[in-house]
Design a protein around this motif. Sequence first.
Motif, mmCIF file in Angstrom:
data_model
loop_
_atom_site.group_PDB
_atom_site.id
_atom_site.type_symbol
_atom_site.label_atom_id
_atom_site.label_comp_id
_atom_site.label_asym_id
_atom_site.label_seq_id
_atom_site.Cartn_x
_atom_site.Cartn_y
_atom_site.Cartn_z
ATOM 1 N N PRO A 26 31.515 24.544 29.825
ATOM 2 C CA PRO A 26 32.977 24.646 29.796
ATOM 3 C C PRO A 26 33.460 24.931 28.376
ATOM 4 O O PRO A 26 32.817 24.532 27.400
ATOM 5 C CB PRO A 26 33.431 23.260 30.256
ATOM 6 C CG PRO A 26 32.326 22.355 29.840
ATOM 7 C CD PRO A 26 31.062 23.168 30.002
ATOM 8 N N ARG A 28 36.780 24.130 27.631
ATOM 9 C CA ARG A 28 37.734 23.057 27.359
ATOM 10 C C ARG A 28 37.709 22.044 28.492
ATOM 11 O O ARG A 28 37.508 22.383 29.645
ATOM 12 C CB ARG A 28 39.160 23.625 27.267
ATOM 13 C CG ARG A 28 39.335 24.671 26.217
ATOM 14 C CD ARG A 28 40.708 25.340 26.201
ATOM 15 N NE ARG A 28 41.575 25.048 27.303
ATOM 16 C CZ ARG A 28 42.880 24.768 27.188
ATOM 17 N NH1 ARG A 28 43.452 24.737 26.023
ATOM 18 N NH2 ARG A 28 43.619 24.543 28.247
ATOM 19 N N TRP A 29 37.965 20.798 28.119
ATOM 20 C CA TRP A 29 38.114 19.691 29.069
ATOM 21 C C TRP A 29 39.501 19.097 28.866
ATOM 22 O O TRP A 29 40.010 19.065 27.744
ATOM 23 C CB TRP A 29 37.109 18.577 28.794
ATOM 24 C CG TRP A 29 35.699 18.916 29.122
ATOM 25 C CD1 TRP A 29 34.751 19.407 28.256
ATOM 26 C CD2 TRP A 29 35.043 18.773 30.380
ATOM 27 N NE1 TRP A 29 33.564 19.573 28.907
ATOM 28 C CE2 TRP A 29 33.708 19.191 30.215
ATOM 29 C CE3 TRP A 29 35.470 18.336 31.637
ATOM 30 C CZ2 TRP A 29 32.796 19.183 31.262
ATOM 31 C CZ3 TRP A 29 34.549 18.323 32.672
ATOM 32 C CH2 TRP A 29 33.233 18.739 32.485
ATOM 33 N N LEU A 128 40.403 14.933 35.922
ATOM 34 C CA LEU A 128 39.615 15.560 34.878
ATOM 35 C C LEU A 128 39.580 17.055 35.189
ATOM 36 O O LEU A 128 39.232 17.442 36.317
ATOM 37 C CB LEU A 128 38.197 14.988 34.853
ATOM 38 C CG LEU A 128 37.232 15.576 33.843
ATOM 39 C CD1 LEU A 128 37.705 15.304 32.412
ATOM 40 C CD2 LEU A 128 35.849 14.987 34.065
ATOM 41 N N ALA A 130 38.536 21.139 33.851
ATOM 42 C CA ALA A 130 37.619 21.887 32.992
ATOM 43 C C ALA A 130 37.876 23.380 33.150
ATOM 44 O O ALA A 130 38.235 23.851 34.229
ATOM 45 C CB ALA A 130 36.170 21.566 33.340
#
Length: 131
Positions: A26, A28-29, A128, A130
């Motif tokens: 990924p 970005r999270w 969450l 991603a």
Amino acid sequence: MHREDIDPRFFGDRLAYSRAVLVEQPRRWLVVAGHEARDDEGGIAAVGDVRGQLRLTFRRLAETLDKAGFTLSDLVQIRILTVDIEAVTAHYDAVLDELAAADCRPASLLAEVRALSDPRMLVEIEGLAAQ
């Protein structure tokens, strides 16, 4: 980023969630704190209406995700906490509708808790995301 839904589950003919979501490389999270059904003035909305609170909570999640450059479809995990699991399961089609509209297939949890931070809250959802 590569995303793979592991062991997706269907409710009727609708894909609702995956038992796991594999995310490789990924960029970005985004860790999303618990959201609730707050109106524009910050008060709890749809008091006593679990369906209304579910829909507004998903709208607030989408707004937060958008501010960070994400969408609901980027969610790889959600946790739905409720003080009334029977009411949420009776209205779970509202959750399925929101997930389907966003093409969102997160790993998920639905759990009943004794209390949330405001006694008028029936639901709180965190997630969450991603990319």
